[in-house]
Design an enzyme around this catalytic site. Structure first.
Site, PDB file in Angstrom:
ATOM      1  N   SER A  95       0.376  -1.254  -0.018  1.00 25.41           N
ATOM      2  CA  SER A  95       0.606   0.008  -0.014  1.00 25.41           C
ATOM      3  C   SER A  95       0.659   1.642   0.228  1.00 25.41           C
ATOM      4  O   SER A  95       2.506   1.576  -0.030  1.00 25.41           O
ATOM      5  CB  SER A  95      -0.824  -0.166   1.525  1.00 25.41           C
ATOM      6  OG  SER A  95       0.130   0.407   2.105  1.00 25.41           O
ATOM      7  N   LYS A  96       0.287   2.292  -0.455  1.00 22.85           N
ATOM      8  CA  LYS A  96       1.052   3.829  -0.766  1.00 22.85           C
ATOM      9  C   LYS A  96       1.837   3.546   1.057  1.00 22.85           C
ATOM     10  O   LYS A  96       3.554   4.642   0.369  1.00 22.85           O
ATOM     11  CB  LYS A  96       0.148   4.439  -0.824  1.00 22.85           C
ATOM     12  CG  LYS A  96      -1.020   5.157  -0.120  1.00 22.85           C
ATOM     13  CD  LYS A  96      -1.213   6.178  -0.873  1.00 22.85           C
ATOM     14  CE  LYS A  96      -2.436   7.637   0.513  1.00 22.85           C
ATOM     15  NZ  LYS A  96      -3.539   7.511  -0.130  1.00 22.85           N
TER      16      LYS A  96
END
Ligand code: GLU
Length: 449
Positions: A219-220
């Site tokens: 994920s970011k």
């Protein structure tokens, strides 16, 4: 028909490393076939898009060297003129979408419902021919079974992603849609929309996801996920490109150190690996170190100087030849330039920070007679160069009945303030006999000898 591909990011924040890889694979495919690589900013979601996020995309692509091509003028973009290098912004193409929505309505393939516009979706399963995943049959979910039609224009008048994405691919003559696997589930909708416009869908290649080392979805917020991490000066763009090439594509032989031109010559979509790729920061750092070793001196020096500047190391008094020699001692040593400044100050000032733990370990009473003898030998050396200095240490340690380390450690700590740093004999040559001996004498004085 010449290859037309596009990178179509939504500007909602950081550029994820997966997005950069998608851009790279599109770019490589376009270069391989002598086609066009188009940049299309999918900015229809006004609430989530920002100008800063668009800038982040431009900066990252330019930093990586993935320049986009002029979009085809036939793309029917009212904002495009010949010579316009793009990129396209969906927010400027509303008139095109309006026309296309009308076309679907006229054909009876779209209808108004509760203020929104819905697309009449087929009731049949759709086969997605994918160049990476093979033929994927998209079955309808239970909810879709009851009503497979989907909204293409929301009640606030905003056309949705599926619609504008397909209209643009159609208008821009996109031949291959190369994108993340997270869009595979949307593709049956897209294929039906192409057909509704009376067009043959492009070829699809969905790239498997990038996972964290532990197998979870990246994920970011995960390490290495944002392109900003790399652009901040610690990585060379060609090393990041090299790494991204290997993340989901394989050159068949075992080569690891790759140049982008060579990859472009070999790249093709069916070679994209079907399994999810695992992100490996250690490998990226190793590649970065390898690329640093072969970077041209001027470039390597400029990058080092930027890092030294950021680290607050003042090099203004140094002669250019001295500076060049100093920076070269970092080339073999470091995988990331960020490591350099912390330990470089000793080259430029006598007032460098002494690591107390290193000093306690290496500069103690036992070291005093050894350092004293070492100074005497260094003063006698006919030639003060790395080879001659190195040749001194082993026999001297033998004679004194200690391990070489018992001479090396106090030397390094006295000269640099740290236990780690560039090759000791080289840095001694660069510092020169006078500085080396005076720093050793000063250390000796501190030992109470
Ligand atoms: N805007 C979409 C995204 O960023 C593009 C998907 C596509 O490449 O078709 O995920």
């Amino acid at each position: 028909m010449s290859v037309q591909v596009r990178f179509a990011p939504s500007p909602t924040g950081l550029l994820h490393v997966g997005g950069a890889r998608t851009a790279l694979f599109n770019w490589l495919f376009a270069r391989h076939h002598g086609g066009d690589f188009i940049l299309r900013i999918e900015d229809t979601d006004e609430a989530r898009n920002t100008a800063a996020a668009v800038q982040i995309i431009f900066d990252a692509l330019r930093w990586l060297g993935l320049e986009w091509d002029e979009g085809p003028v036939s793309a029917g973009d009212p904002t495009a003129s010949k010579g316009d290098r793009g990129p396209y912004f969906q927010s400027c193409r509303k008139e095109i979408y309006r026309r296309r929505i009308q076309e679907l309505k006229d054909k009876g393939l779209a209808y108004e419902r509760d203020g929104a516009v819905k697309f009449r979706m087929t009731r049949e399963p759709v086969i997605i021919p994918d160049l990476v995943a093979g033929d994927v049959e998209r079955k309808l979910t239970d909810r879709e079974e009851a009503d497979p039609d989907f909204v293409i224009v929301r009640s606030d008048g905003q056309p949705v992603f599926h619609l504008v994405n397909v209209i643009d691919d159609l208008e821009m003559g996109i031949t291959h849609v190369v994108r993340g696997e997270d869009h595979l589930s949307n593709t049956s909708k897209h294929i039906q929309l192409f057909k509704a416009f009376g067009a043959e869908p492009p070829k699809f290649a969905h790239i498997p996801l990038i996972l964290n080392p532990d197998g979870s979805k990246m994920s970011k917020r995960d390490t290495g996920a944002s392109m900003g991490t790399y652009m901040d000066g610690f990585f060379l763009p060609e090393a990041v490109i090299n790494y991204l090439c290997l993340l989901g594509w394989s050159p068949k032989d075992d080569s690891q150190l790759l140049k982008i031109e060579d990859v472009a010559a070999r790249f093709d979509l069916p070679q994209i690996l079907r399994g999810n790729a695992r992100f490996d920061m250690g490998k990226l750092q190793w590649l970065n170190g390898e690329h640093l070793k072969t970077a041209a001196p001027e470039r390597f020096h400029a990058l080092c100087l930027r890092e030294l500047g950021r680290g607050g190391v003042d090099v203004s008094g140094a002669r250019p030849e001295y500076l060049a020699a100093v920076l070269e001692t970092y080339r073999e040593k470091y995988q990331q330039l960020i490591d350099a400044p912390a330990s470089a100050a000793f080259y430029f000032t006598d007032d460098y920070v002494m690591d107390p733990e290193a000093a306690a370990g290496a500069l103690n009473a036992e070291a005093a007679p050894l350092v004293e003898r070492l100074i005497a030998e260094l003063e006698k050396l006919p030639q003060f160069n790395a080879d001659a200095i190195q040749a001194l240490y082993k026999p001297l340690s033998k004679e004194l009945g200690v391990k070489v380390g018992a001479l090396v450690a106090p030397t390094r700590v006295a000269l640099t303030g740290s236990k780690v740093g560039p090759s000791l004999y080289h840095l001694m040559e660069i510092l020169g006999r006078e500085k080396v001996c005076s720093r050793l004498r000063k250390a000796l004085a501190g030992l109470g000898a």
